[in-house]
Design a protein around this motif. Structure first.
Motif, PDB file in Angstrom:
ATOM      1  N   LEU A   1      19.289  -2.572   0.525  1.00 33.55           N
ATOM      2  CA  LEU A   1      18.047  -3.072  -0.053  1.00 33.55           C
ATOM      3  C   LEU A   1      16.984  -1.984  -0.110  1.00 33.55           C
ATOM      4  N   CYS A   2      16.943  -1.124   0.877  1.00 34.84           N
ATOM      5  CA  CYS A   2      16.007  -0.010   0.894  1.00 34.84           C
ATOM      6  C   CYS A   2      16.287   0.953  -0.267  1.00 34.84           C
ATOM      7  N   VAL A   3      17.548   1.265  -0.475  1.00 30.82           N
ATOM      8  CA  VAL A   3      17.941   2.151  -1.575  1.00 30.82           C
ATOM      9  C   VAL A   3      17.609   1.504  -2.913  1.00 30.82           C
ATOM     10  N   LEU A   4      17.943   0.235  -3.066  1.00 24.36           N
ATOM     11  CA  LEU A   4      17.653  -0.461  -4.320  1.00 24.36           C
ATOM     12  C   LEU A   4      16.156  -0.489  -4.612  1.00 24.36           C
ATOM     13  N   ALA A   5      15.343  -0.742  -3.595  1.00 24.99           N
ATOM     14  CA  ALA A   5      13.894  -0.775  -3.780  1.00 24.99           C
ATOM     15  C   ALA A   5      13.373   0.597  -4.226  1.00 24.99           C
ATOM     16  N   ALA A   6      13.896   1.653  -3.634  1.00 22.76           N
ATOM     17  CA  ALA A   6      13.471   3.004  -3.996  1.00 22.76           C
ATOM     18  C   ALA A   6      13.842   3.339  -5.439  1.00 22.76           C
ATOM     19  N   LEU A   7      14.920   2.728  -5.925  1.00 25.95           N
ATOM     20  CA  LEU A   7      15.372   2.958  -7.303  1.00 25.95           C
ATOM     21  C   LEU A   7      14.794   1.929  -8.272  1.00 25.95           C
ATOM     22  N   ASP A   8      13.915   1.059  -7.770  1.00 31.50           N
ATOM     23  CA  ASP A   8      13.303  -0.013  -8.554  1.00 31.50           C
ATOM     24  C   ASP A   8      14.376  -0.927  -9.154  1.00 31.50           C
ATOM     25  N   LEU A   9      15.362  -1.272  -8.320  1.00 32.06           N
ATOM     26  CA  LEU A   9      16.447  -2.172  -8.704  1.00 32.06           C
ATOM     27  C   LEU A   9      16.433  -3.385  -7.789  1.00 32.06           C
ATOM     28  N   GLU A  10      17.126  -4.429  -8.200  1.00 30.24           N
ATOM     29  CA  GLU A  10      17.233  -5.620  -7.365  1.00 30.24           C
ATOM     30  C   GLU A  10      18.633  -6.205  -7.477  1.00 30.24           C
TER      31      GLU A  10
END
Length: 59
Positions: free
Chosen positions: A33-42
């Motif tokens: 979730l941290c990686v996805l948030a940094a990539l502006d993904l969900e």
């Protein structure tokens, strides 16, 4: 974006980013979730359809 860039943005180790990228077993949901948030993904979770494959066929 490089693994090192993403590691700097997330505060995670570059090795952890590499493990996520290669599908290493044992990745924590919080890390993903941290990686996805940094990539502006969900992640979107929805009910499976009748035509869905078994999980073993997907991975």
């Amino acid at each position: 974006m490089t693994q090192a860039d993403l590691a700097g943005t997330t505060g995670l180790r570059q090795a952890t980013i590499s493990e996520v990228e290669t599908g290493q077993e044992g990745t924590k949901l919080a890390t993903l979730l941290c990686v996805l948030a940094a990539l502006d993904l969900e992640i979107t979770i929805s009910s499976r359809t009748r035509d869905s494959h078994d999980i073993e066929d997907i991975f």
